[in-house]
Design a protein around this motif. Structure first.
Motif, mmCIF file in Angstrom:
data_model
loop_
_atom_site.group_PDB
_atom_site.id
_atom_site.type_symbol
_atom_site.label_atom_id
_atom_site.label_comp_id
_atom_site.label_asym_id
_atom_site.label_seq_id
_atom_site.Cartn_x
_atom_site.Cartn_y
_atom_site.Cartn_z
ATOM 1 N N SER A 229 21.505 -22.135 99.538
ATOM 2 C CA SER A 229 22.313 -22.877 98.555
ATOM 3 C C SER A 229 21.480 -23.931 97.833
ATOM 4 C CB SER A 229 23.502 -23.554 99.242
ATOM 5 O OG SER A 229 24.343 -22.600 99.827
ATOM 6 N N ALA A 230 20.597 -24.603 98.559
ATOM 7 C CA ALA A 230 19.719 -25.596 97.933
ATOM 8 C C ALA A 230 18.780 -24.925 96.934
ATOM 9 C CB ALA A 230 18.924 -26.348 98.998
ATOM 10 N N ARG B 166 22.630 -23.034 108.718
ATOM 11 C CA ARG B 166 21.481 -23.716 108.109
ATOM 12 C C ARG B 166 20.764 -22.817 107.104
ATOM 13 N NH1 ARG B 166 18.104 -25.430 112.791
ATOM 14 N NH2 ARG B 166 19.390 -24.047 114.031
ATOM 15 N N LEU C 293 22.859 -22.895 103.961
ATOM 16 C CA LEU C 293 22.633 -24.175 103.272
ATOM 17 C C LEU C 293 21.271 -24.195 102.567
ATOM 18 C CD1 LEU C 293 24.117 -26.656 105.903
ATOM 19 C CD2 LEU C 293 25.019 -26.180 103.601
ATOM 20 N N THR C 294 20.257 -23.663 103.229
ATOM 21 C CA THR C 294 18.919 -23.605 102.627
ATOM 22 C C THR C 294 18.934 -22.760 101.357
ATOM 23 O OG1 THR C 294 17.842 -23.917 104.766
ATOM 24 C CG2 THR C 294 16.520 -22.905 103.024
ATOM 25 N N ILE D 51 24.589 -32.796 94.869
ATOM 26 C CA ILE D 51 24.779 -31.480 95.500
ATOM 27 C C ILE D 51 23.655 -31.220 96.502
ATOM 28 C CG2 ILE D 51 24.812 -28.968 95.102
ATOM 29 C CD1 ILE D 51 25.943 -29.665 92.257
ATOM 30 N N ARG D 52 22.414 -31.342 96.031
ATOM 31 C CA ARG D 52 21.281 -31.088 96.928
ATOM 32 C C ARG D 52 21.170 -32.165 97.997
ATOM 33 N NH1 ARG D 52 16.115 -29.787 93.303
ATOM 34 N NH2 ARG D 52 16.653 -31.862 92.545
ATOM 35 N N ILE E 280 23.621 -31.172 100.597
ATOM 36 C CA ILE E 280 23.177 -29.960 101.311
ATOM 37 C C ILE E 280 22.089 -30.301 102.318
ATOM 38 C CG2 ILE E 280 21.915 -27.774 101.063
ATOM 39 C CD1 ILE E 280 23.434 -27.394 98.369
ATOM 40 N N TRP E 281 21.021 -30.972 101.862
ATOM 41 C CA TRP E 281 19.899 -31.244 102.770
ATOM 42 C C TRP E 281 20.254 -32.267 103.838
ATOM 43 C CZ3 TRP E 281 16.455 -30.546 98.031
ATOM 44 C CH2 TRP E 281 15.857 -29.280 98.065
ATOM 45 N N LEU F 7 22.374 -30.252 106.351
ATOM 46 C CA LEU F 7 21.479 -29.342 107.059
ATOM 47 C C LEU F 7 20.713 -30.086 108.156
ATOM 48 C CD1 LEU F 7 19.437 -26.699 105.121
ATOM 49 C CD2 LEU F 7 18.655 -27.607 107.268
#
Length: 138
Positions: free
Chosen positions: A85-86, A79, A82-83, A120-121, A124-125, A128
């Motif tokens: 990456s965002a 996580r 991923l955070t 993409i975001r 990701i979110w 997550l």
């Protein structure tokens, strides 16, 4: 599971709801503005949305970094990645696109890029949040 994990789920939920609204409603609506109106609206929009996005993103980042050092496990590491990456996607892709709109240099492609690249975001979110939810439910 600690209260921090519940708080992290709340941050993740806030961001997943927000990003889906941005993806399905806000960004696609930009194409309905003429250039002059878009510049005016976008200036107001970015200030207003920042009041929601900044606390959520900073809260999420700070909390995951704290968890990495205090309660590390595979889920927290994933996580956290991923955070981060965002954040990278936000500053590498979306800040420049929004600056193009602010500078009055946006084109149809700019507006299409906002929508297409924002997946993409959104991914990701969403991922997550799902990982966090599964971790908490276990």
């Amino acid at each position: 599971m600690t209260n921090l994990h519940i708080i992290s789920l709340l941050f993740d939920f806030g961001l997943v709801v927000l990003i889906w609204m941005v993806q399905l409603i806000i960004y696609p609506s930009f194409k309905y503005y003429n250039q002059e109106s878009l510049i005016k609206w976008h200036a107001k929009y970015t200030v207003r949305i920042a009041g929601v996005v900044i606390p959520l993103m900073f809260g999420q980042l700070i909390l995951y970094l704290y968890l990495v050092f205090t309660q590390p496990d595979a889920s927290v590491y994933i996580r956290s990645v991923l955070t981060i990456s965002a954040w990278i996607a936000t500053f590498a892709i979306f800040v420049p696109l929004h600056n193009t709109i602010n500078n009055g240099k946006s084109t149809e492609k700019t507006l299409q890029d906002l929508v297409s690249k924002n997946w993409i975001r959104t991914a990701i979110w969403t991922l997550l949040f799902i990982i966090n939810l599964i971790t908490i439910v276990k």
